[in-house]
Each structure stands twice: as C-alpha cells, then as structure tokens.
Design a protein around this motif. Structure first.
Motif, PDB file in Angstrom:
ATOM      1  N   GLY A  59       0.770  -1.235   0.000  1.00 11.10           N
ATOM      2  CA  GLY A  59       0.000   0.000   0.000  1.00 11.10           C
ATOM      3  C   GLY A  59       0.797   1.278   0.000  1.00 11.10           C
ATOM      4  N   GLN A  60       2.115   1.179   0.140  1.00 12.66           N
ATOM      5  CA  GLN A  60       2.969   2.369   0.182  1.00 12.66           C
ATOM      6  C   GLN A  60       3.739   2.518  -1.127  1.00 12.66           C
ATOM      7  N   PRO A  61       3.786   3.722  -1.699  1.00  9.46           N
ATOM      8  CA  PRO A  61       4.506   3.908  -2.971  1.00  9.46           C
ATOM      9  C   PRO A  61       6.010   3.699  -2.793  1.00  9.46           C
ATOM     10  N   HIS A  62       6.584   2.962  -3.712  1.00  8.40           N
ATOM     11  CA  HIS A  62       8.023   2.703  -3.731  1.00  8.40           C
ATOM     12  C   HIS A  62       8.548   2.942  -5.147  1.00  8.40           C
ATOM     13  N   ARG A  63       9.665   3.637  -5.220  1.00 12.15           N
ATOM     14  CA  ARG A  63      10.285   3.886  -6.523  1.00 12.15           C
ATOM     15  C   ARG A  63      11.318   2.796  -6.815  1.00 12.15           C
ATOM     16  N   ILE A  64      11.310   2.311  -8.041  1.00 11.67           N
ATOM     17  CA  ILE A  64      12.265   1.286  -8.453  1.00 11.67           C
ATOM     18  C   ILE A  64      13.583   1.954  -8.844  1.00 11.67           C
ATOM     19  N   ARG A  65      14.672   1.471  -8.287  1.00  9.25           N
ATOM     20  CA  ARG A  65      16.003   1.993  -8.592  1.00  9.25           C
ATOM     21  C   ARG A  65      16.889   0.871  -9.120  1.00  9.25           C
ATOM     22  N   HIS A  66      17.451   1.066 -10.295  1.00  6.94           N
ATOM     23  CA  HIS A  66      18.375   0.077 -10.840  1.00  6.94           C
ATOM     24  C   HIS A  66      19.761   0.338 -10.269  1.00  6.94           C
ATOM     25  N   ARG A  67      20.332  -0.704  -9.681  1.00 10.70           N
ATOM     26  CA  ARG A  67      21.665  -0.603  -9.085  1.00 10.70           C
ATOM     27  C   ARG A  67      22.580  -1.631  -9.759  1.00 10.70           C
ATOM     28  N   PRO A  68      23.058  -1.352 -10.970  1.00  7.65           N
ATOM     29  CA  PRO A  68      23.788  -2.354 -11.757  1.00  7.65           C
ATOM     30  C   PRO A  68      25.085  -2.842 -11.120  1.00  7.65           C
ATOM     31  N   LYS A  69      25.708  -2.013 -10.297  1.00  7.55           N
ATOM     32  CA  LYS A  69      26.992  -2.403  -9.708  1.00  7.55           C
ATOM     33  C   LYS A  69      26.843  -2.963  -8.294  1.00  7.55           C
ATOM     34  N   ALA A  70      25.625  -2.988  -7.798  1.00 11.87           N
ATOM     35  CA  ALA A  70      25.411  -3.462  -6.429  1.00 11.87           C
ATOM     36  C   ALA A  70      25.409  -4.978  -6.385  1.00 11.87           C
ATOM     37  N   ARG A  71      25.699  -5.510  -5.209  1.00 14.50           N
ATOM     38  CA  ARG A  71      25.628  -6.946  -5.003  1.00 14.50           C
ATOM     39  C   ARG A  71      24.219  -7.325  -4.544  1.00 14.50           C
TER      40      ARG A  71
END
Length: 239
Positions: free
Chosen positions: A79-91
C-alpha cells in the motif's frame, strides 16, 4: 490496431467450439483478443475488429495507464509507494530500503526480478497471516499457492489448499489480511452463510473496509508490471 495514436495489440485465438468471431477485452494486459471459429481467417478477424473500433475505443479509454517494472517507476508495496532503482553495480538481487526497491544486475533482468521479489514477499506475508489465523480457529493450511488470476483474489479448496493473487502484496496490508482471513474462514465454513461472515469478522476487524477498498481500487493493481498468465476478461460481442 492504432487508435488515436495508441497501438492496441490484437491477439488471435482459434477456438474449435466457437460459432462466430468474438472480441474479448483483456483489461489487465491492455489488448484485444479475437476469437476465431474453425473456418474463419485471420483477415476476417481483423476486419471484424476494425468494424467495431468504437466498441474497442470505449473500453481502451477506461484503461488506466500501465506502470512497467523499470527504473524510475513508482509501484505500491503493501500500500505504500516505492520507486524502483536500478543498481547495476550493487551486489545481491532485490531489496527494499527507505521507500525504494533496489534492483541489482543487468537492466534486461530488472522487470522479472522485481516481479519475482514481489511474489516472494507476497508468499511470506500471506503464509505468516494464514498460518496464524488458521491456528486461531483450530485448522491447518495444507498448501499456499500464488498465481495471477484476473477475476478473483483468492480461493480455498476442500483439501485446505489456499490460492492467492500475488498482486495482493501491492495493496495495503490490512486489505491483504482481510483476503487471507476470508479464505482461512472457509477452512471451517465452506459457504457464505451468516456463520461464515461472523467468523471473518472474528478473524479481522477490516472486513467491510477492505471489501470496499478492493471494489474501488482492486482493478488498478493489474496495471503494474507485466501480466501474461491466466485467461482474459470476457466481454463477448456477437458477430
């Protein structure tokens, strides 16, 4: 088909039992399904669809804009808005932090990873609630299954197997809790008699409020991400 600069997919399905060409509006996928009887050609199906552009336009205009699972998109989680973040270098793969859903890995894998993560979270939330509420009424849940149905949010079998739409994890948690309580109540009462509804009210204080929320906002949950399972919503138009 192009309608007012908007491209609408036409999906052809052959049905040996069909006696005429039928159009069905697949609301969750934003497409038109053209059902063809055995002797009808694809050209005849396309001409039929073109002849009923006004019927198609009326339904397409009611569609909310789709929200793909891609970086920058805002999707609800419990029910809470969340923004999608691409983290290509993250593990790692996917994790949630401070109102954001972080996705590691290659960009082409992002939509599938977000959906897979939501399904895992849905299973975790649903299982926890279901087992706890089943214990309250002295019952046991034999199995929990997730899918992406278009016409119902959940079901309960006589063998104590519960099935749920994974999209419930997009709704507020009290809505998800109500749906789980509803199905758990069926473990004792396989009906919708007054005793069943009293049991639902014993299991959750949000029954009426949650039903109202689903009636108003439930269809909107189908616009998030890809949706490529189960049958389309039928709205037949005779030839």
């Amino acid at each position: 088909m192009t309608l007012d600069d908007r491209r609408i997919p036409l999906i052809y399905q052959r049905n040996i039992r069909a006696r005429r060409i039928i159009l069905r509006f697949d609301q969750s996928a934003g497409r038109i399904v053209v059902v063809l009887p055995p002797r009808a050609t694809y050209d005849e199906g396309r001409r039929f669809a073109q002849a009923h552009r006004a019927w198609i336009r009326e339904r397409v205009e009611l569609l909310p804009e789709g929200v793909p699972f891609e970086t920058g998109s805002v999707v609800p989680f419990l029910g809470q808005p969340h923004r999608i973040r691409h983290r290509p270098k993250a593990r790692g793969v996917v994790w949630c932090e401070e109102g954001e859903i972080h996705v590691a890995g290659r960009p082409e894998h992002l939509p599938r990873r977000v959906e897979d993560w939501l399904k895992l979270e849905a299973r975790r939330e649903i299982a926890e609630i279901a087992h706890a509420k089943a214990t309250q009424i002295g019952k046991k849940v034999r199995r929990i299954r997730l899918s992406d149905p278009k016409t119902r949010w959940a079901s309960c079998s006589a063998s104590a197997e519960l099935a749920f739409s994974w999209r419930l994890v997009l709704a507020p948690k009290w809505v998800l809790e109500y749906v789980v309580a509803h199905e758990v109540a069926h473990l004792r009462e396989m009906n919708h008699e007054p005793r069943f509804w009293r049991l639902v009210d014993d299991l959750t204080p949000h029954a009426r409020k949650a039903r109202d929320w689903l009636a108003e906002h439930g269809p909107d949950l189908h616009r998030y991400g890809r949706s490529d399972s189960d049958r389309p919503i039928e709205d037949p138009l005779p030839a």
